[in-house]
Design a protein around this motif. Structure first.
Motif, PDB file in Angstrom:
ATOM      1  N   GLU A   2     -19.804  -4.092   8.672  1.00 26.18           N
ATOM      2  CA  GLU A   2     -19.457  -2.850   9.354  1.00 26.18           C
ATOM      3  C   GLU A   2     -20.306  -2.570  10.582  1.00 26.18           C
ATOM      4  OE1 GLU A   2     -19.825   0.133   6.373  1.00 26.18           O
ATOM      5  OE2 GLU A   2     -18.092  -0.581   5.259  1.00 26.18           O
ATOM      6  N   LYS A   3     -21.278  -3.450  10.845  1.00 27.29           N
ATOM      7  CA  LYS A   3     -22.128  -3.204  11.998  1.00 27.29           C
ATOM      8  C   LYS A   3     -22.743  -4.495  12.504  1.00 27.29           C
ATOM      9  CE  LYS A   3     -26.637  -1.798  11.098  1.00 27.29           C
ATOM     10  NZ  LYS A   3     -27.631  -0.792  10.727  1.00 27.29           N
ATOM     11  N   CYS A   4     -23.201  -4.431  13.730  1.00 26.05           N
ATOM     12  CA  CYS A   4     -23.978  -5.517  14.306  1.00 26.05           C
ATOM     13  C   CYS A   4     -25.430  -5.223  13.955  1.00 26.05           C
ATOM     14  CB  CYS A   4     -23.792  -5.566  15.820  1.00 26.05           C
ATOM     15  SG  CYS A   4     -24.888  -6.758  16.624  1.00 26.05           S
ATOM     16  N   HIS A   5     -26.005  -6.044  13.106  1.00 26.30           N
ATOM     17  CA  HIS A   5     -27.379  -5.817  12.668  1.00 26.30           C
ATOM     18  C   HIS A   5     -28.375  -6.125  13.780  1.00 26.30           C
ATOM     19  CE1 HIS A   5     -26.483  -4.861   8.500  1.00 26.30           C
ATOM     20  NE2 HIS A   5     -25.505  -5.732   8.605  1.00 26.30           N
ATOM     21  N   CYS A   6     -28.063  -7.041  14.640  1.00 28.51           N
ATOM     22  CA  CYS A   6     -28.984  -7.377  15.730  1.00 28.51           C
ATOM     23  C   CYS A   6     -29.123  -6.221  16.722  1.00 28.51           C
ATOM     24  CB  CYS A   6     -28.517  -8.635  16.458  1.00 28.51           C
ATOM     25  SG  CYS A   6     -28.506 -10.098  15.406  1.00 28.51           S
ATOM     26  N   ALA A   7     -28.000  -5.611  17.094  1.00 28.75           N
ATOM     27  CA  ALA A   7     -28.007  -4.500  18.046  1.00 28.75           C
ATOM     28  C   ALA A   7     -28.140  -3.143  17.340  1.00 28.75           C
ATOM     29  CB  ALA A   7     -26.740  -4.513  18.893  1.00 28.75           C
ATOM     30  N   GLN A   8     -28.073  -3.141  15.997  1.00 26.51           N
ATOM     31  CA  GLN A   8     -28.191  -1.915  15.204  1.00 26.51           C
ATOM     32  C   GLN A   8     -27.158  -0.856  15.630  1.00 26.51           C
ATOM     33  OE1 GLN A   8     -30.214  -1.307  12.397  1.00 26.51           O
ATOM     34  NE2 GLN A   8     -30.252  -3.528  12.586  1.00 26.51           N
ATOM     35  N   ILE A   9     -25.887  -1.286  15.689  1.00 27.01           N
ATOM     36  CA  ILE A   9     -24.807  -0.367  16.028  1.00 27.01           C
ATOM     37  C   ILE A   9     -23.613  -0.650  15.127  1.00 27.01           C
ATOM     38  CG2 ILE A   9     -23.876  -1.853  17.868  1.00 27.01           C
ATOM     39  CD1 ILE A   9     -23.265   0.831  19.385  1.00 27.01           C
ATOM     40  N   THR A  10     -23.001   0.427  14.643  1.00 22.45           N
ATOM     41  CA  THR A  10     -21.830   0.259  13.781  1.00 22.45           C
ATOM     42  C   THR A  10     -20.594  -0.005  14.624  1.00 22.45           C
ATOM     43  OG1 THR A  10     -21.286   2.613  13.776  1.00 22.45           O
ATOM     44  CG2 THR A  10     -22.769   1.818  12.023  1.00 22.45           C
ATOM     45  N   PHE A  11     -19.643  -0.667  14.015  1.00 14.58           N
ATOM     46  CA  PHE A  11     -18.377  -0.921  14.696  1.00 14.58           C
ATOM     47  C   PHE A  11     -17.685   0.404  14.998  1.00 14.58           C
ATOM     48  CE2 PHE A  11     -17.957  -5.161  12.160  1.00 14.58           C
ATOM     49  CZ  PHE A  11     -19.026  -5.691  12.842  1.00 14.58           C
ATOM     50  N   GLU A  12     -17.817   1.359  14.071  1.00 12.71           N
ATOM     51  CA  GLU A  12     -17.223   2.679  14.260  1.00 12.71           C
ATOM     52  C   GLU A  12     -17.779   3.345  15.522  1.00 12.71           C
ATOM     53  OE1 GLU A  12     -16.543   6.840  11.794  1.00 12.71           O
ATOM     54  OE2 GLU A  12     -18.087   5.452  11.112  1.00 12.71           O
ATOM     55  N   LYS A  13     -19.068   3.233  15.747  1.00 12.22           N
ATOM     56  CA  LYS A  13     -19.694   3.835  16.932  1.00 12.22           C
ATOM     57  C   LYS A  13     -19.164   3.176  18.212  1.00 12.22           C
ATOM     58  CE  LYS A  13     -22.595   6.447  19.134  1.00 12.22           C
ATOM     59  NZ  LYS A  13     -22.303   7.867  19.317  1.00 12.22           N
ATOM     60  N   ILE A  14     -18.922   1.897  18.175  1.00 15.60           N
ATOM     61  CA  ILE A  14     -18.377   1.196  19.338  1.00 15.60           C
ATOM     62  C   ILE A  14     -16.975   1.726  19.652  1.00 15.60           C
ATOM     63  CG2 ILE A  14     -17.529  -1.043  20.173  1.00 15.60           C
ATOM     64  CD1 ILE A  14     -19.955  -2.282  18.644  1.00 15.60           C
ATOM     65  N   VAL A  15     -16.147   1.882  18.616  1.00 17.16           N
ATOM     66  CA  VAL A  15     -14.789   2.405  18.804  1.00 17.16           C
ATOM     67  C   VAL A  15     -14.841   3.840  19.326  1.00 17.16           C
ATOM     68  CG1 VAL A  15     -12.676   3.104  17.583  1.00 17.16           C
ATOM     69  CG2 VAL A  15     -13.687   0.862  17.147  1.00 17.16           C
ATOM     70  N   GLU A  16     -15.688   4.670  18.729  1.00 13.74           N
ATOM     71  CA  GLU A  16     -15.824   6.061  19.172  1.00 13.74           C
ATOM     72  C   GLU A  16     -16.257   6.138  20.636  1.00 13.74           C
ATOM     73  OE1 GLU A  16     -18.550   8.069  16.587  1.00 13.74           O
ATOM     74  OE2 GLU A  16     -17.234   7.877  14.854  1.00 13.74           O
ATOM     75  N   THR A  17     -17.228   5.329  20.997  1.00 13.09           N
ATOM     76  CA  THR A  17     -17.730   5.327  22.379  1.00 13.09           C
ATOM     77  C   THR A  17     -16.648   4.881  23.345  1.00 13.09           C
ATOM     78  OG1 THR A  17     -19.974   4.895  21.590  1.00 13.09           O
ATOM     79  CG2 THR A  17     -19.521   4.411  23.903  1.00 13.09           C
ATOM     80  N   ALA A  18     -15.907   3.854  22.988  1.00 14.16           N
ATOM     81  CA  ALA A  18     -14.822   3.368  23.849  1.00 14.16           C
ATOM     82  C   ALA A  18     -13.787   4.464  24.079  1.00 14.16           C
ATOM     83  CB  ALA A  18     -14.173   2.128  23.237  1.00 14.16           C
ATOM     84  N   LYS A  19     -13.424   5.172  23.000  1.00 10.65           N
ATOM     85  CA  LYS A  19     -12.442   6.254  23.121  1.00 10.65           C
ATOM     86  C   LYS A  19     -12.987   7.402  23.962  1.00 10.65           C
ATOM     87  CE  LYS A  19     -11.608   6.720  18.689  1.00 10.65           C
ATOM     88  NZ  LYS A  19     -11.026   7.180  17.415  1.00 10.65           N
ATOM     89  N   GLN A  20     -14.208   7.811  23.699  1.00 13.74           N
ATOM     90  CA  GLN A  20     -14.804   8.941  24.413  1.00 13.74           C
ATOM     91  C   GLN A  20     -14.972   8.660  25.904  1.00 13.74           C
ATOM     92  OE1 GLN A  20     -18.466   9.597  22.281  1.00 13.74           O
ATOM     93  NE2 GLN A  20     -17.474  10.775  20.674  1.00 13.74           N
ATOM     94  N   GLN A  21     -15.331   7.437  26.237  1.00 12.78           N
ATOM     95  CA  GLN A  21     -15.594   7.096  27.627  1.00 12.78           C
ATOM     96  C   GLN A  21     -14.383   6.488  28.334  1.00 12.78           C
ATOM     97  OE1 GLN A  21     -19.192   4.748  27.786  1.00 12.78           O
ATOM     98  NE2 GLN A  21     -20.411   6.383  26.893  1.00 12.78           N
ATOM     99  N   GLY A  22     -13.297   6.307  27.600  1.00 17.81           N
ATOM    100  CA  GLY A  22     -12.095   5.732  28.188  1.00 17.81           C
ATOM    101  C   GLY A  22     -12.316   4.298  28.650  1.00 17.81           C
ATOM    102  N   GLN A  23     -13.116   3.558  27.889  1.00 12.45           N
ATOM    103  CA  GLN A  23     -13.433   2.175  28.250  1.00 12.45           C
ATOM    104  C   GLN A  23     -12.781   1.206  27.273  1.00 12.45           C
ATOM    105  OE1 GLN A  23     -17.865   2.628  28.164  1.00 12.45           O
ATOM    106  NE2 GLN A  23     -17.697   1.500  30.090  1.00 12.45           N
TER     107      GLN A  23
END
Length: 59
Positions: A2-23
């Motif tokens: 459910e997350k990238c352990h190396c970058a310490q970020i969840t997949f959910e956070k990546i999706v949320e950020t993409a939606k919020q920033q329109g990227q």
């Protein structure tokens, strides 16, 4: 997985950020360095993002 352990970020956070920033999620992934160090999560990350972003755009 459910997350990238190396970058310490969840997949959910990546999706949320993409939606919020329109990227594209791939730009968010690149910016945060996810799936770049050991790449163990890369296939899971791509599948998660594409599935969740399709569900959002379809709904």
């Amino acid at each position: 997985m459910e997350k990238c352990h190396c970058a310490q970020i969840t997949f959910e956070k990546i999706v949320e950020t993409a939606k919020q920033q329109g990227q594209d999620y791939r730009d968010v992934v690149k910016a945060c360095g996810a799936a770049d160090t050991c790449t163990a999560c890369k296939d899971y990350l791509i599948a998660y993002c594409e599935q969740h972003l399709q569900l959002v755009s379809a709904g």
